[in-house]
Design a protein around this motif. Structure first.
Motif, PDB file in Angstrom:
ATOM      1  N   ALA A   1       0.832  -1.211   0.000  1.00 43.58           N
ATOM      2  CA  ALA A   1       0.000   0.000   0.000  1.00 43.58           C
ATOM      3  C   ALA A   1       0.863   1.255   0.000  1.00 43.58           C
ATOM      4  O   ALA A   1       0.568   2.225  -0.708  1.00 43.58           O
ATOM      5  CB  ALA A   1      -0.933  -0.009   1.208  1.00 43.58           C
ATOM      6  N   ILE A   2       1.945   1.254   0.805  1.00 46.32           N
ATOM      7  CA  ILE A   2       2.839   2.418   0.837  1.00 46.32           C
ATOM      8  C   ILE A   2       3.711   2.459  -0.409  1.00 46.32           C
ATOM      9  O   ILE A   2       3.843   3.491  -1.072  1.00 46.32           O
ATOM     10  CB  ILE A   2       3.711   2.397   2.105  1.00 46.32           C
ATOM     11  N   ALA A   3       4.304   1.326  -0.748  1.00 43.92           N
ATOM     12  CA  ALA A   3       5.235   1.294  -1.885  1.00 43.92           C
ATOM     13  C   ALA A   3       4.558   1.712  -3.186  1.00 43.92           C
ATOM     14  O   ALA A   3       5.147   2.443  -3.997  1.00 43.92           O
ATOM     15  CB  ALA A   3       5.819  -0.111  -2.025  1.00 43.92           C
ATOM     16  N   SER A   4       3.333   1.283  -3.386  1.00 48.82           N
ATOM     17  CA  SER A   4       2.656   1.547  -4.660  1.00 48.82           C
ATOM     18  C   SER A   4       2.373   3.028  -4.878  1.00 48.82           C
ATOM     19  O   SER A   4       2.238   3.467  -6.028  1.00 48.82           O
ATOM     20  CB  SER A   4       1.350   0.757  -4.732  1.00 48.82           C
ATOM     21  N   ARG A   5       2.307   3.804  -3.812  1.00 47.96           N
ATOM     22  CA  ARG A   5       2.102   5.249  -3.960  1.00 47.96           C
ATOM     23  C   ARG A   5       3.270   5.909  -4.682  1.00 47.96           C
ATOM     24  O   ARG A   5       3.125   6.979  -5.271  1.00 47.96           O
ATOM     25  CB  ARG A   5       1.942   5.903  -2.585  1.00 47.96           C
ATOM     26  N   PHE A   6       4.434   5.274  -4.613  1.00 45.80           N
ATOM     27  CA  PHE A   6       5.647   5.877  -5.161  1.00 45.80           C
ATOM     28  C   PHE A   6       6.247   5.038  -6.278  1.00 45.80           C
ATOM     29  O   PHE A   6       7.414   5.219  -6.645  1.00 45.80           O
ATOM     30  CB  PHE A   6       6.665   6.068  -4.038  1.00 45.80           C
ATOM     31  N   GLY A   7       5.482   4.099  -6.806  1.00 46.37           N
ATOM     32  CA  GLY A   7       5.973   3.269  -7.896  1.00 46.37           C
ATOM     33  C   GLY A   7       7.008   2.257  -7.461  1.00 46.37           C
ATOM     34  O   GLY A   7       7.810   1.787  -8.287  1.00 46.37           O
ATOM     35  N   ALA A   8       7.009   1.905  -6.181  1.00 47.06           N
ATOM     36  CA  ALA A   8       7.965   0.933  -5.654  1.00 47.06           C
ATOM     37  C   ALA A   8       7.262  -0.397  -5.385  1.00 47.06           C
ATOM     38  O   ALA A   8       6.056  -0.543  -5.591  1.00 47.06           O
ATOM     39  CB  ALA A   8       8.610   1.478  -4.378  1.00 47.06           C
ATOM     40  N   LYS A   9       8.013  -1.374  -4.908  1.00 46.81           N
ATOM     41  CA  LYS A   9       7.512  -2.729  -4.702  1.00 46.81           C
ATOM     42  C   LYS A   9       7.364  -3.023  -3.211  1.00 46.81           C
ATOM     43  O   LYS A   9       8.194  -2.595  -2.401  1.00 46.81           O
ATOM     44  CB  LYS A   9       8.478  -3.732  -5.343  1.00 46.81           C
ATOM     45  N   GLY A  10       6.322  -3.755  -2.862  1.00 44.23           N
ATOM     46  CA  GLY A  10       6.161  -4.230  -1.491  1.00 44.23           C
ATOM     47  C   GLY A  10       6.838  -5.571  -1.305  1.00 44.23           C
ATOM     48  O   GLY A  10       6.791  -6.428  -2.212  1.00 44.23           O
ATOM     49  N   PHE A  11       7.480  -5.766  -0.162  1.00 39.27           N
ATOM     50  CA  PHE A  11       8.184  -7.022   0.143  1.00 39.27           C
ATOM     51  C   PHE A  11       7.723  -7.559   1.501  1.00 39.27           C
ATOM     52  O   PHE A  11       7.509  -6.777   2.435  1.00 39.27           O
ATOM     53  CB  PHE A  11       9.698  -6.803   0.239  1.00 39.27           C
ATOM     54  N   ASP A  12       7.622  -8.881   1.616  1.00 37.55           N
ATOM     55  CA  ASP A  12       7.512  -9.502   2.933  1.00 37.55           C
ATOM     56  C   ASP A  12       8.633 -10.513   3.152  1.00 37.55           C
ATOM     57  O   ASP A  12       8.652 -11.233   4.142  1.00 37.55           O
ATOM     58  CB  ASP A  12       6.140 -10.148   3.145  1.00 37.55           C
ATOM     59  N   ASN A  13       9.576 -10.556   2.209  1.00 35.69           N
ATOM     60  CA  ASN A  13      10.780 -11.370   2.328  1.00 35.69           C
ATOM     61  C   ASN A  13      11.956 -10.426   2.536  1.00 35.69           C
ATOM     62  O   ASN A  13      12.323  -9.672   1.620  1.00 35.69           O
ATOM     63  CB  ASN A  13      10.973 -12.221   1.064  1.00 35.69           C
ATOM     64  N   TYR A  14      12.558 -10.448   3.718  1.00 34.68           N
ATOM     65  CA  TYR A  14      13.575  -9.460   4.062  1.00 34.68           C
ATOM     66  C   TYR A  14      14.842  -9.656   3.232  1.00 34.68           C
ATOM     67  O   TYR A  14      15.478  -8.677   2.827  1.00 34.68           O
ATOM     68  CB  TYR A  14      13.896  -9.547   5.556  1.00 34.68           C
ATOM     69  N   GLU A  15      15.215 -10.900   2.982  1.00 32.92           N
ATOM     70  CA  GLU A  15      16.427 -11.150   2.205  1.00 32.92           C
ATOM     71  C   GLU A  15      16.279 -10.613   0.777  1.00 32.92           C
ATOM     72  O   GLU A  15      17.198  -9.988   0.240  1.00 32.92           O
ATOM     73  CB  GLU A  15      16.746 -12.652   2.186  1.00 32.92           C
ATOM     74  N   ALA A  16      15.134 -10.846   0.171  1.00 29.69           N
ATOM     75  CA  ALA A  16      14.909 -10.333  -1.186  1.00 29.69           C
ATOM     76  C   ALA A  16      14.871  -8.811  -1.194  1.00 29.69           C
ATOM     77  O   ALA A  16      15.360  -8.165  -2.129  1.00 29.69           O
ATOM     78  CB  ALA A  16      13.590 -10.895  -1.738  1.00 29.69           C
TER      79      ALA A  16
END
Length: 307
Positions: free
Chosen positions: A43-58
């Motif tokens: 939700a936050i990342a998409s406001r700025f054209g970025a990607k959301g992650f739930d995998n910390y290593e990636a």
């Protein structure tokens, strides 16, 4: 490298603030937001054209530098993983929850040639006011930082010492020095399982004393500092912008024109340091003293409360 690939770990209030700063900076590209809740991160990342992650290593693999804005109990673990993954790191205060862990993190970052900065934005305020330019060691520092409970129980994972008092512990360490000779502290639980109101007194080899009070259970906000020097006294009410200064030094409270955005200034300083354009404005080694003070105060307060 001319553009820094930045990620933000934590999709809460401060994570959102840091994501805004990274997205707006000419020096950075916001590439991702990490959170254990992927929907919040996205939700936050998409406001700025970025990607959301739930995998910390990636997430770390995608970044040159990250900002850690998660609950304090996770600061040390996530910062250590990021440093080992060769990322530069800006971690919100506190750096860690023990003095040893803070020193170890700072040492590890230095050994790997990584920037490790801590989010002590109050330093920028104190510096802009002229307080940190005073060339005298205080005889006495008294500070009060109090307010009502946060509506979302933000920072409820730690005591008010780590949540609010840490700001004034950091300033006291800068003004008095890191090596204190004694500590007295007390506290009480009000609305959480941790100390919600605390008072601490530190003594120093110079003869100076720092008396600090913090509360997240007060009826109204209060933010004051009183400093006694050999040459005079300074009293500041940060909320009403009232100042009494009997020292020969230039201190002012109206700093908005020079410092409109302390968080933005801290983040820009971090980006510049990562790109080799300057030194970090709040390097990790310089924040270990505040962590050690918080650790000592909490131990004494808990012993008195639960003993």
């Amino acid at each position: 490298m001319t553009t820094l690939k930045v990620g933000v770990a934590g999709a809460g209030v401060f994570g959102n603030y840091h994501a805004q700063k990274a997205a707006a900076s000419a020096r950075t590209e916001l590439v991702g937001v990490y959170d254990i809740d992927l929907d919040r991160a996205t939700a936050i990342a998409s406001r700025f054209g970025a990607k959301g992650f739930d995998n910390y290593e990636a997430f770390l693999e995608a970044c040159d530098a990250i900002v850690i804005a998660v609950p304090a109990i996770w600061h040390e673990k996530l910062a250590r993983q990021a440093i080992e993954a060769h990322c530069h790191v800006l971690v919100e205060k506190p750096l860690a929850l023990t003095g040893k862990a803070a020193r170890d993190l700072a040492d590890e970052a230095a050994a790997r040639g990584r920037i490790l900065q801590v989010g002590h934005q109050e330093r920028f305020v104190a510096r802009a006011m002229g307080v940190l330019a005073i060339e005298e060691t205080p005889l006495l520092i008294e500070s009060v930082r109090a307010g009502p409970p946060a509506p979302d129980n933000r920072a409820g994972d730690v005591s008010v010492i780590w949540d609010l008092m840490i700001h004034d512990l950091d300033l006291a360490a800068m003004m008095m020095g890191n090596e204190f000779t004694g500590v007295m502290a007390s506290g009480k639980r009000v609305h959480s399982d941790h100390i919600d109101e605390a008072s601490a007194q530190f003594t120093y080899a110079s003869g100076g004393v720092a008396r600090l009070m913090a509360s997240r259970a007060a009826e109204a906000r209060q933010r004051t500092m009183h400093v006694v020097y050999p040459s005079g006294e300074i009293s500041i009410d940060f909320l009403t912008r009232q100042l009494v200064n009997t020292t020969p030094y230039d201190v002012r409270v109206e700093i908005a024109a020079d410092l409109p955005d302390p968080l933005g200034a801290a983040d820009e300083g971090f980006y510049a340091a990562c790109l080799g354009l300057g030194r970090s404005p709040v390097p990790a080694h310089g924040t270990v003293g505040a962590v050690a003070m918080a650790e000592a105060a909490e131990a004494v307060a808990l012993a008195k409360l639960d003993g």
